[in-house]
Design a protein around this motif. Sequence first.
Motif, PDB file in Angstrom:
ATOM      1  N   ARG A   1      36.023  31.562  -9.895  1.00 39.77           N
ATOM      2  CA  ARG A   1      37.141  30.638  -9.955  1.00 39.77           C
ATOM      3  C   ARG A   1      37.488  30.297 -11.400  1.00 39.77           C
ATOM      4  O   ARG A   1      36.717  30.585 -12.314  1.00 39.77           O
ATOM      5  CB  ARG A   1      36.831  29.351  -9.177  1.00 39.77           C
ATOM      6  CG  ARG A   1      36.945  29.505  -7.679  1.00 39.77           C
ATOM      7  CD  ARG A   1      36.645  28.208  -6.952  1.00 39.77           C
ATOM      8  NE  ARG A   1      35.240  27.826  -7.084  1.00 39.77           N
ATOM      9  CZ  ARG A   1      34.269  28.304  -6.316  1.00 39.77           C
ATOM     10  NH1 ARG A   1      34.550  29.156  -5.349  1.00 39.77           N
ATOM     11  NH2 ARG A   1      33.031  27.928  -6.495  1.00 39.77           N
TER      12      ARG A   1
ATOM     13  N   ALA B   1      41.738  29.567  -7.397  1.00 37.36           N
ATOM     14  CA  ALA B   1      40.884  29.051  -6.328  1.00 37.36           C
ATOM     15  C   ALA B   1      40.367  30.223  -5.483  1.00 37.36           C
ATOM     16  O   ALA B   1      40.799  31.355  -5.668  1.00 37.36           O
ATOM     17  CB  ALA B   1      41.681  28.089  -5.451  1.00 37.36           C
TER      18      ALA B   1
ATOM     19  N   ASN C   1      43.575  22.427 -12.142  1.00 36.96           N
ATOM     20  CA  ASN C   1      42.485  21.721 -11.447  1.00 36.96           C
ATOM     21  C   ASN C   1      41.891  22.492 -10.268  1.00 36.96           C
ATOM     22  O   ASN C   1      41.450  21.914  -9.295  1.00 36.96           O
ATOM     23  CB  ASN C   1      42.993  20.355 -10.960  1.00 36.96           C
ATOM     24  CG  ASN C   1      44.095  20.486  -9.922  1.00 36.96           C
ATOM     25  OD1 ASN C   1      44.475  21.594  -9.545  1.00 36.96           O
ATOM     26  ND2 ASN C   1      44.603  19.358  -9.464  1.00 36.96           N
TER      27      ASN C   1
ATOM     28  N   THR D   1      39.281  24.764 -10.403  1.00 33.41           N
ATOM     29  CA  THR D   1      37.946  25.320 -10.640  1.00 33.41           C
ATOM     30  C   THR D   1      37.003  25.079  -9.463  1.00 33.41           C
ATOM     31  O   THR D   1      36.139  25.902  -9.175  1.00 33.41           O
ATOM     32  CB  THR D   1      37.347  24.719 -11.916  1.00 33.41           C
ATOM     33  OG1 THR D   1      38.329  24.847 -12.934  1.00 33.41           O
ATOM     34  CG2 THR D   1      36.096  25.466 -12.353  1.00 33.41           C
ATOM     35  N   ASN D   2      37.154  23.933  -8.770  1.00 26.80           N
ATOM     36  CA  ASN D   2      36.243  23.637  -7.665  1.00 26.80           C
ATOM     37  C   ASN D   2      36.908  23.741  -6.300  1.00 26.80           C
ATOM     38  O   ASN D   2      36.387  23.245  -5.307  1.00 26.80           O
ATOM     39  CB  ASN D   2      35.645  22.238  -7.845  1.00 26.80           C
ATOM     40  CG  ASN D   2      34.726  22.202  -9.053  1.00 26.80           C
ATOM     41  OD1 ASN D   2      33.916  23.110  -9.247  1.00 26.80           O
ATOM     42  ND2 ASN D   2      34.891  21.186  -9.889  1.00 26.80           N
TER      43      ASN D   2
ATOM     44  N   ASP E   1      37.455  25.623  -3.255  1.00 25.43           N
ATOM     45  CA  ASP E   1      36.951  26.770  -2.509  1.00 25.43           C
ATOM     46  C   ASP E   1      37.085  26.463  -1.028  1.00 25.43           C
ATOM     47  O   ASP E   1      36.426  25.574  -0.508  1.00 25.43           O
ATOM     48  CB  ASP E   1      35.479  27.042  -2.875  1.00 25.43           C
ATOM     49  CG  ASP E   1      34.902  28.186  -2.052  1.00 25.43           C
ATOM     50  OD1 ASP E   1      35.681  29.074  -1.654  1.00 25.43           O
ATOM     51  OD2 ASP E   1      33.680  28.185  -1.817  1.00 25.43           O
TER      52      ASP E   1
END
Lengths: 383, 286
Positions: free
Chosen positions: A118, A123, A272, A274-275, A277
């Motif tokens: 990521r 995403a 925003n 990166t996290n 998933d």
Amino acid sequence: MRWVIVLAVLVMVVSLAATGSAQQKLKAGFIYVGPIGDYGWTHAHDQGRRIAEKTVAGLETVYVESVPEAQAEPFIDKLVQQGANVVFTTSFGFMDGTLAAAKRHPDVIFAHASGFKRAPNMATYMADFYQVYYLNGLMAGALTKSGKVGYVGAFPIPEVKRHIGAFALGVRAVNPKATVHVRWIFEWFKPAAAKEATAALVAEGVDVLAFTEDSPTVVQEAAKRKLASFSHYSPMQKFAPQHTVSGQLVHWEKIYVDFLSKVQSGKYTAKNLTNVDYWWLLAEGAVELGGAFGVPINPAYKARLQAAQVTTADLGRLSVYDLVMKRQAQMANPKMAFDPFTGPIKDRKGVMRVAAGKRMTVGELNTMEWAAPGIVGPWAKEP
Amino acid sequence: MIEYLLDTVVRAIAVGTPLLWAGLGEIYAERAGVVNLGVEGMMILGAFFAFAVAHTTGNPVVGLVVAGGVGGIAALLHAFVAVTLRANQYVSGLALAMFGIGLTGVLGRGWEGIPLLATLPEISALTYLSVLAAAGLWFVLYHTRAGIVIRSAGESPAAADALGVNVYVIRYLCVIFGGVLAGVAGGFLSVAYRPSWTEGMTGGAGWIAIAIAIFAGWNPLKAIWGAFLFGALYYLSFRLQTWVPPELLRMMPFAFTILVLAATAGSRRGEGAPEALGLPYVSGQR
């Protein structure tokens, strides 16, 4: 009269300017690995794209099909040039190409299916079948008379191993002595291979079949021999109305609509992700049990599954039909009262893989290489 | 043991039948001197049209007839480019393969999820006919005047021309004949072998048919062995997975068939490639 014309022109100019600035156009591009006519993976993603286009207001979509896994980047660049501000890449092999493109186009939002890399503007998402395969396994265990269930596998990679593992755990939960015989075809789409692998399994005495391959071949071949089978990915029950027990169905649109709506509302930006998933299962409605939409179990098999009794530790004695429905309800609950990969689980060599009371994490599921007990057949990279 | 053997024979015949039909067609085209690498394209056109027609009319035999016709028309395109325009036969054939795959991809939209009710059994008259056809085509090629004419168009078109043979007509006819057989072979896949339509469903069968034609030494009788041996090995590559690593078995059908056919290819006259294979013929030039 002159004033009327001036007024009309003014109104037009103002309204044009307003729409231009107030609503930024959302254009989503899709990179597919196969043809949309494969009746499997790519077909399902394309169905999701179509539904998303109808559901998300103001969304426009474009797609490219049959893109070789190593050559995603030029196609991604092309989509960005055409004005796509969100790009979905729908195969594991596109992972590194997508990441490189994400670095090159920092203002564009990317989402990659089935991968694990990521970035602030990239995403990942996946609709996974392992819970559904477990439910299919419960039914297969009850329906086999020979005690041998067959599985035609695409590639011996963690995703497919996880699915066969969940399926085998289901089979054994109902029928502790049954075995799951696996044959590999090393293709995602190869009707002839799926067909001959099915014939080979039947010759070995298998009388119920499940599979991973993007055509209805196994379902058709099983039905020709009057054997029960489980549909995969697309609604294949119509190819064998009397012999398809159930199966796995996907709803990629649930993820696409959710993701694109959040892009539109400004919740997701190119900074925003990166996290972000998505690992969506039964609880999110991204996958469904059945060989036809809205039909979790083919009525033709209801009586046999209701007649089969099984004793469980947590639910006591009940019919397999009820067990499937209860387990489905437990997993569909957002709190997930039940998960197939809950310890203690030993692999087929007797090595403890999941400790008592523990559940496998998403990371563990994504890298799973061991074979569940009851699986018979070659297993590449078996630890 | 007997059961194992019988099982393998049945699968060999089912897998081998379309390969034999398409391979026989390619043998005739190449015997007349024209390489047609478009077998995959002609087969998939046949597969789609056989499915669409069988589904619409409810008659799979009509589907097969139309498939043969479509295969023939596709081959006509290749013959025009290769024989009349004298373009590179390899390029034209490859283009035909891609054209067939692409066109059926577009035409086939929406047909992929439809079950076919009117199907043919996997082992039917088409299977028995394929063996009879191979024997008949072998007889024609080696024991009739027509066979001499066809072979001379492929071996020495100038000499044939000098003897009054119309090389163009012979080449056209053989290429079209090859297309008809390839179309029928494709139709077999979509109405008998696995009755349904999926994009790209021929999955490389056309290329195997070309390989069989070549490694059978352009001999229709040996193509029977090539096709059915490949069929048996293809099936066994799944059956034997419990004993042999599947990664090894994957290549077995291809490698072993080629090996056997190559080993049995003698140095007898007439077993090599036709002399003028792949060469455009211009009347009056050498």
